[in-house]
Enzyme design. Structure first.
Site, PDB file in Angstrom:
ATOM      1  N   CYS A  50      -4.081  12.737  67.769  1.00 37.87           N
ATOM      2  CA  CYS A  50      -3.151  11.874  68.519  1.00 37.87           C
ATOM      3  C   CYS A  50      -1.841  11.641  67.769  1.00 37.87           C
ATOM      4  CB  CYS A  50      -3.832  10.548  68.817  1.00 37.87           C
ATOM      5  SG  CYS A  50      -4.050   9.521  67.346  1.00 37.87           S
ATOM      6  N   ALA A  53      -2.128   9.931  64.459  1.00 40.94           N
ATOM      7  CA  ALA A  53      -2.543  10.869  63.411  1.00 40.94           C
ATOM      8  C   ALA A  53      -1.334  11.635  62.872  1.00 40.94           C
ATOM      9  CB  ALA A  53      -3.594  11.843  63.941  1.00 40.94           C
ATOM     10  N   ARG A  84      -7.599  13.229  54.557  1.00 41.85           N
ATOM     11  CA  ARG A  84      -6.595  14.287  54.405  1.00 41.85           C
ATOM     12  C   ARG A  84      -6.272  14.348  52.917  1.00 41.85           C
ATOM     13  NH1 ARG A  84      -0.928  14.993  55.565  1.00 41.85           N
ATOM     14  NH2 ARG A  84      -0.612  17.084  56.387  1.00 41.85           N
ATOM     15  N   HIS A 182       4.851  13.021  64.523  1.00 44.75           N
ATOM     16  CA  HIS A 182       5.771  13.542  63.501  1.00 44.75           C
ATOM     17  C   HIS A 182       7.193  13.075  63.832  1.00 44.75           C
ATOM     18  CE1 HIS A 182       2.891  17.249  63.377  1.00 44.75           C
ATOM     19  NE2 HIS A 182       2.412  16.269  62.643  1.00 44.75           N
TER      20      HIS A 182
HETATM   21  S1  SF4 Z   1      -7.213   7.412  66.655  1.00 48.31           S
HETATM   22 FE1  SF4 Z   1      -6.568   5.358  67.252  1.00 48.31          FE
HETATM   23  S2  SF4 Z   1      -4.426   5.603  67.848  1.00 48.31           S
HETATM   24 FE2  SF4 Z   1      -5.346   7.657  67.873  1.00 48.31          FE
HETATM   25  S3  SF4 Z   1      -6.056   7.964  70.001  1.00 48.31           S
HETATM   26 FE3  SF4 Z   1      -7.783   7.139  68.820  1.00 48.31          FE
HETATM   27  S4  SF4 Z   1      -7.636   4.928  69.189  1.00 48.31           S
HETATM   28 FE4  SF4 Z   1      -5.649   5.767  69.743  1.00 48.31          FE
END
Ligand code: SF4
Length: 528
Positions: A50, A53, A84, A182
């Protein structure tokens, strides 16, 4: 029916219509066009992550002297805690908070009544316990939905504690992948951090952009650059720091390793401060040598050029015997590579130099310019990415300075220096290679069966699927806890790890012997 058709043929007509644009076979002499950076198909088991991330996990996360508070329920922070391998070392001048994960751990009441109070409390606690020079706040999905104003909280805290506090609205649902994150991180760093320092420019100074020090890659690259005599102002962002990044505008040149994640900062630094950027690739011996020579050509100082050649010769000699041996072990093997947005291209040449041909490749979240080259820019933005802010910077009259005149830059470009240019994956992939953008589990398994590569490079989610099918796999995000893979010594590490993987005896034992050989021999009526 060829392999591409055999895989696509299994989709419904609606899925076929979408995926046929993302799965292509490279054709010799044709203008190969691919669809990329579009919404993933629901339920297809994409490998993507996402926006959070991409912002917190990739770009801002490695900044070691920054307390990074993840505003949201605990999962987003917990799953990204130490997973990471962006290594960092603190010293007497620089704190290192990377071993921690900071979260506001939102609960039901925070969703109902808002989480701003809790965020303010978290900032206060972080200041009291850790005394950082900078705090960054990363939003997760619910924050945008309930309307917490993290930017107002950041501004208030900045004034209250007299430190830098930067908020990033990188909710996971924004954009279509890590890529949007990014961009959001690049915007935030450019608006709030880069250019705020007051250091004076020094000779032969460079920034290394889009290098995240996975397994020590950045350290290995910097070691070689320092040997030649360059001054490294900042690394964005592996083992990087807020304090260094403030003065990034003082460098003479920016070297861009990962184009996808940081091309926005490279472009904005050029517009605002006049700093040119050069696409480099420190993975693979040919790539490193070309990149070091390009940087030397940019500075055009005979002493620096001579030192560059001396360092290249010395470093190459040190690994020569090992590389010859590993090449003899890997010759004529085939490989598949699926990584995020840049490594696929970077590793192709290293594999080629080891005699390994890449027959299957792709990216999770690259854009068309990463595949086809920057000449396709500007690209039309689709509705799914319109919620990613795009900022415009203007020339800073006080800090703007150029290393070369416009005429000289034109000459250097004409001489072939990749200034502000990137040719993308197509420039180095072999004809007939199969390319899959935003690859999913079904396509991974189907192509594995059809094309049978000798080794598969990808990430943790598909590693064990691949190995269960009897094909050795190496992770190219985490390096399977090895590394560095960048630089001369890194190339040798990579060659060793691939050789070990391909020759692991266990892969010849995947099939039980009684499936292919009779195990019982008996007599029937006196006859064998
Ligand atoms: S990791 Fe967190 S911010 Fe990313 S899609 Fe899942 S719930 Fe949403």
């Amino acid at each position: 029916m060829d392999s591409r058709d055999k895989v696509l043929d299994q989709y419904s007509s609606k899925l076929y219509k979408n995926r046929k644009e993302h799965v292509i076979q490279i054709e010799d002499g044709e203008p190969n066009v691919i669809a990329a950076d579009t919404r993933a198909i629901p339920g297809i088991m994409t490998n993507r992550g996402c926006c959070y991330a991409g912002c917190k996990g990739v770009v801002i996360g490695p900044l070691k002297d920054v307390v990074q508070i993840v505003h949201g329920p605990i999962g987003c922070s917990y799953y990204a805690w130490g997973t990471r391998r962006n290594k960092a070392k603190g010293d007497e001048n620089t704190k290192n908070f990377l071993e921690y994960c900071f979260s506001t751990d939102m609960q039901e009441t925070d969703i109902v009544f808002g989480g701003e109070k809790k965020l303010k409390k978290a900032i206060k606690e972080a200041v009291e316990i850790f005394d950082p020079a900078c705090i960054m706040i990363a939003s997760t999905c619910p924050v945008g939905l309930i309307g917490d104003d993290i930017h107002a909280v950041a501004a208030e805290a900045e004034e209250m504690y007299n430190i830098k506090v930067v908020a990033f609205s990188c909710e996971g649902y924004k954009g279509v992948s890590q890529s949007g994150g990014h961009h959001i991180a690049n915007n935030g760093l450019m608006k709030n951090v880069i250019g705020t320092g007051d250091a004076k420019p020094v000779k032969y100074s460079i920034n290394l952009l889009g290098e995240y020090n996975i397994g020590g890659d950045g350290w290995e690259i910097c070691r070689v650059l320092k040997r030649i005599g360059y001054n490294i102002v900042s690394v964005m962002t592996g083992d990087g720091s807020y304090e260094e990044m403030k003065n990034a505008h003082t460098a003479d040149l920016n070297l861009v390793q990962c184009h996808r994640s940081i091309n926005y900062i490279a472009e904005m630094l050029k517009t605002k401060y006049g700093t040119e950027w050069l696409k480099v690739n420190f993975i693979g011996i040919e790539g490193i040598k070309q990149s070091l020579r390009d940087v030397a050509a940019f500075f055009n100082d005979p002493a620096l050029t001579a030192k560059t050649e001396a360092v290249i010769a010395d470093e190459e000699e040190e690994i020569a015997i090992g590389m010859v041996y590993y090449k003899s072990m890997l010759k004529d093997k085939t490989a598949a590579i699926y990584v995020g947005g840049s490594r696929t291209h970077h590793y192709i040449n290293l594999l080629k130099s080891l005699g390994v041909e890449v027959i299957l490749a792709g990216y999770e979240f690259a854009h068309r310019d990463d595949y086809e080259g920057r000449q396709v820019l500007p690209l039309k933005m689709d509705a799914d990415s319109k919620n990613i802010e795009s900022i415009t910077v203007v020339k800073d009259p006080a800090k703007y300075r150029t290393f070369h005149t416009e005429e000289r830059i034109k000459e250097l470009k004409e001489a072939g220096l990749p200034i502000e240019s990137y040719d993308g994956l197509w420039a180095d992939i072999a004809d007939k290679a199969m390319i899959t953008d935003d690859y999913n589990q079904f396509e991974t398994e189907a192509f594995l069966k059809l094309l049978k590569p000798d080794i598969f490079f990808s990430g943790i989610k598909d590693k064990y699927i691949v190995q269960r099918s009897g094909v050795p796999s190496r992770q190219l995000h985490s390096y399977d806890y090895s590394g560095p893979y960048a630089g001369f010594k890194g190339a040798l590490n990579f060659a060793r790890d691939v050789t070990l993987a391909v020759n692991t005896p266990a892969f010849s034992l995947v099939q039980a012997p009684w499936k292919s050989e009779p195990t019982l021999i008996g007599n029937l009526g006196g006859m064998e």
